[in-house]
Design a protein around this motif. Structure first.
Motif, PDB file in Angstrom:
ATOM      1  N   GLY A  30     -13.208 -11.601   5.836  1.00 36.25           N
ATOM      2  CA  GLY A  30     -14.349 -11.016   5.159  1.00 36.25           C
ATOM      3  C   GLY A  30     -14.188  -9.559   4.799  1.00 36.25           C
ATOM      4  O   GLY A  30     -14.686  -9.097   3.781  1.00 36.25           O
ATOM      5  N   GLY A  31     -13.488  -8.791   5.617  1.00 36.29           N
ATOM      6  CA  GLY A  31     -13.286  -7.359   5.385  1.00 36.29           C
ATOM      7  C   GLY A  31     -12.434  -6.807   6.506  1.00 36.29           C
ATOM      8  O   GLY A  31     -11.509  -7.458   6.978  1.00 36.29           O
ATOM      9  N   GLY A  32     -12.774  -5.591   6.991  1.00 39.25           N
ATOM     10  CA  GLY A  32     -12.039  -5.025   8.100  1.00 39.25           C
ATOM     11  C   GLY A  32     -11.751  -3.554   7.932  1.00 39.25           C
ATOM     12  O   GLY A  32     -12.162  -2.919   6.951  1.00 39.25           O
ATOM     13  N   ASN A  33     -11.051  -2.999   8.908  1.00 36.83           N
ATOM     14  CA  ASN A  33     -10.670  -1.588   8.921  1.00 36.83           C
ATOM     15  C   ASN A  33      -9.148  -1.487   8.789  1.00 36.83           C
ATOM     16  O   ASN A  33      -8.419  -2.004   9.637  1.00 36.83           O
ATOM     17  N   PHE A  34      -8.686  -0.792   7.737  1.00 38.21           N
ATOM     18  CA  PHE A  34      -7.266  -0.805   7.420  1.00 38.21           C
ATOM     19  C   PHE A  34      -6.731   0.583   7.095  1.00 38.21           C
ATOM     20  O   PHE A  34      -7.417   1.411   6.507  1.00 38.21           O
ATOM     21  N   ILE A  35      -5.484   0.790   7.488  1.00 37.83           N
ATOM     22  CA  ILE A  35      -4.683   1.896   6.985  1.00 37.83           C
ATOM     23  C   ILE A  35      -3.486   1.273   6.284  1.00 37.83           C
ATOM     24  O   ILE A  35      -2.692   0.569   6.913  1.00 37.83           O
ATOM     25  N   TYR A  36      -3.392   1.500   4.982  1.00 37.26           N
ATOM     26  CA  TYR A  36      -2.291   0.953   4.198  1.00 37.26           C
ATOM     27  C   TYR A  36      -1.240   2.047   4.043  1.00 37.26           C
ATOM     28  O   TYR A  36      -1.505   3.099   3.458  1.00 37.26           O
ATOM     29  N   LEU A  37      -0.046   1.792   4.586  1.00 38.17           N
ATOM     30  CA  LEU A  37       1.047   2.767   4.526  1.00 38.17           C
ATOM     31  C   LEU A  37       2.121   2.262   3.574  1.00 38.17           C
ATOM     32  O   LEU A  37       2.799   1.266   3.846  1.00 38.17           O
ATOM     33  N   ALA A  38       2.268   2.932   2.440  1.00 41.12           N
ATOM     34  CA  ALA A  38       3.287   2.584   1.451  1.00 41.12           C
ATOM     35  C   ALA A  38       4.450   3.566   1.572  1.00 41.12           C
ATOM     36  O   ALA A  38       4.264   4.767   1.395  1.00 41.12           O
ATOM     37  N   ASP A  39       5.617   3.039   1.892  1.00 40.13           N
ATOM     38  CA  ASP A  39       6.804   3.884   2.028  1.00 40.13           C
ATOM     39  C   ASP A  39       7.459   4.060   0.659  1.00 40.13           C
ATOM     40  O   ASP A  39       8.621   3.692   0.451  1.00 40.13           O
ATOM     41  N   ASN A  40       6.703   4.632  -0.265  1.00 43.92           N
ATOM     42  CA  ASN A  40       7.192   4.754  -1.640  1.00 43.92           C
ATOM     43  C   ASN A  40       8.368   5.710  -1.772  1.00 43.92           C
ATOM     44  O   ASN A  40       9.104   5.666  -2.753  1.00 43.92           O
ATOM     45  N   ASP A 194     -15.808  -9.409   9.729  1.00 40.96           N
ATOM     46  CA  ASP A 194     -16.381  -8.148   9.261  1.00 40.96           C
ATOM     47  C   ASP A 194     -16.581  -8.253   7.757  1.00 40.96           C
ATOM     48  O   ASP A 194     -15.631  -8.478   7.012  1.00 40.96           O
ATOM     49  N   ASN A 195     -17.822  -8.096   7.307  1.00 44.44           N
ATOM     50  CA  ASN A 195     -18.118  -8.213   5.884  1.00 44.44           C
ATOM     51  C   ASN A 195     -18.030  -6.887   5.136  1.00 44.44           C
ATOM     52  O   ASN A 195     -18.338  -6.819   3.949  1.00 44.44           O
ATOM     53  N   SER A 196     -17.630  -5.828   5.840  1.00 44.67           N
ATOM     54  CA  SER A 196     -17.447  -4.532   5.186  1.00 44.67           C
ATOM     55  C   SER A 196     -15.956  -4.210   5.133  1.00 44.67           C
ATOM     56  O   SER A 196     -15.151  -4.820   5.836  1.00 44.67           O
ATOM     57  N   LEU A 197     -15.594  -3.253   4.285  1.00 45.02           N
ATOM     58  CA  LEU A 197     -14.196  -2.859   4.146  1.00 45.02           C
ATOM     59  C   LEU A 197     -14.062  -1.354   4.232  1.00 45.02           C
ATOM     60  O   LEU A 197     -14.717  -0.618   3.488  1.00 45.02           O
ATOM     61  N   ASN A 198     -13.243  -0.893   5.178  1.00 40.63           N
ATOM     62  CA  ASN A 198     -12.902   0.517   5.301  1.00 40.63           C
ATOM     63  C   ASN A 198     -11.391   0.640   5.120  1.00 40.63           C
ATOM     64  O   ASN A 198     -10.627  -0.002   5.849  1.00 40.63           O
ATOM     65  N   LEU A 199     -10.972   1.461   4.179  1.00 45.62           N
ATOM     66  CA  LEU A 199      -9.554   1.512   3.826  1.00 45.62           C
ATOM     67  C   LEU A 199      -9.084   2.932   3.574  1.00 45.62           C
ATOM     68  O   LEU A 199      -9.724   3.698   2.850  1.00 45.62           O
ATOM     69  N   SER A 200      -7.950   3.282   4.200  1.00 45.04           N
ATOM     70  CA  SER A 200      -7.246   4.529   3.901  1.00 45.04           C
ATOM     71  C   SER A 200      -5.858   4.160   3.398  1.00 45.04           C
ATOM     72  O   SER A 200      -5.245   3.205   3.883  1.00 45.04           O
ATOM     73  N   VAL A 201      -5.372   4.905   2.431  1.00 52.77           N
ATOM     74  CA  VAL A 201      -4.034   4.678   1.885  1.00 52.77           C
ATOM     75  C   VAL A 201      -3.180   5.912   2.148  1.00 52.77           C
ATOM     76  O   VAL A 201      -3.565   7.039   1.788  1.00 52.77           O
ATOM     77  N   ILE A 202      -2.027   5.706   2.782  1.00 53.18           N
ATOM     78  CA  ILE A 202      -1.108   6.787   3.109  1.00 53.18           C
ATOM     79  C   ILE A 202       0.218   6.521   2.408  1.00 53.18           C
ATOM     80  O   ILE A 202       0.712   5.392   2.394  1.00 53.18           O
ATOM     81  N   LEU A 203       0.792   7.566   1.830  1.00 53.11           N
ATOM     82  CA  LEU A 203       2.074   7.470   1.155  1.00 53.11           C
ATOM     83  C   LEU A 203       3.107   8.352   1.854  1.00 53.11           C
ATOM     84  O   LEU A 203       2.757   9.383   2.428  1.00 53.11           O
ATOM     85  N   THR A 204       4.364   7.963   1.791  1.00 52.90           N
ATOM     86  CA  THR A 204       5.424   8.818   2.328  1.00 52.90           C
ATOM     87  C   THR A 204       5.919   9.811   1.286  1.00 52.90           C
ATOM     88  O   THR A 204       6.622  10.761   1.609  1.00 52.90           O
ATOM     89  N   LYS A 205       5.549   9.581   0.023  1.00 55.45           N
ATOM     90  CA  LYS A 205       5.808  10.530  -1.057  1.00 55.45           C
ATOM     91  C   LYS A 205       4.511  10.684  -1.830  1.00 55.45           C
ATOM     92  O   LYS A 205       4.056   9.755  -2.480  1.00 55.45           O
TER      93      LYS A 205
END
Length: 227
Positions: A30-40, A194-205
């Motif tokens: 449904g949703g959730g708490n996330f940290i998205y790490l892209a090793d770009n 969890d029906n809500s979405l919390n998201l952070s996006v982190i990049l290495t560049k």
């Protein structure tokens, strides 16, 4: 019954491919708490050495766990998953079955075996042209024609980047069962609702445009009501 409290989940990928895994998690929970790490900074992983990927992914997992205090880390990359050796139950990797026929990167083929058909450079091509579906359509059709993939009864997309364009594979391979590998991950370990979405996006560049692209791709893949 799923738990009400959402864990903080770190999603690690070389670039945008992990969006397909995040979509699968949201669909199930449904949703959730996330940290998205892209090793770009190191994208793509497929042309690096085994040792480079192992060291890099291990250090990024440590950062997610120690600096950002995530409860679980999902390695949303088939190449990294095939190389990462760990017994940590809080690290979830892509799953592999030697009975399947895969398409994947050079390192995935080298690690998993002859049931992987190598698609050279396609992950990077998708990464660089995700906004140009017409171009990707032509390129993917050329891969399909050259490798005679239409002859297969079933094909598993062994790179999360490929899953972002699975509609193109399905279009040109209507008689083949196209499978997303993210659907076979051990996501049953994420036992929450969890029906809500919390998201952070982190990049290495650092790149504002790249970060915006990831947010846009995620928004395209999920119900807009949670934004």
């Amino acid at each position: 019954m799923k738990k009400d409290k959402s864990p903080l989940i770190g999603i690690l990928d070389s670039g945008i491919g992990g969006v397909s895994v995040l979509k699968e998690i949201i669909k199930r929970n449904g949703g959730g708490n996330f940290i998205y790490l892209a090793d770009n900074a190191m994208m793509p992983y497929g042309n690096k050495t085994k040792e480079e990927i192992q060291q890099r992914v291990t250090s990024l997992i440590d950062m997610l766990k120690n600096k950002y205090k995530v409860d679980k880390v999902i390695v949303a990359c088939n190449t990294a998953s095939s190389l990462l050796e760990t017994d940590d139950n809080d690290i979830i990797k892509m799953q592999f079955n030697k009975e399947d026929t895969y398409i994947g990167t050079h390192l995935t083929k080298k690690q998993i075996g002859d049931n992987v058909i190598e698609l050279k450079s396609l992950a990077r091509i998708i990464e660089n042209n995700i906004n140009n579906k017409d171009k990707l359509d032509r390129i993917i059709k050329r891969y399909i024609d050259t490798l005679r993939l239409r002859e297969l009864d079933s094909l598993l997309l062994g790179c999360t980047h490929y899953e972002l364009v699975n509609d193109i594979f399905k279009k040109h391979m209507p008689n083949t069962n196209i499978i997303n590998n993210s659907e076979r991950m051990g996501l049953e370990l994420l036992d929450y609702r969890d029906n809500s979405l919390n998201l952070s996006v982190i990049l290495t560049k650092q790149s504002k445009s790249y970060q915006s692209l990831i947010f846009r791709l995620i928004k395209e893949e999920v119900d807009e009501r949670i934004f």
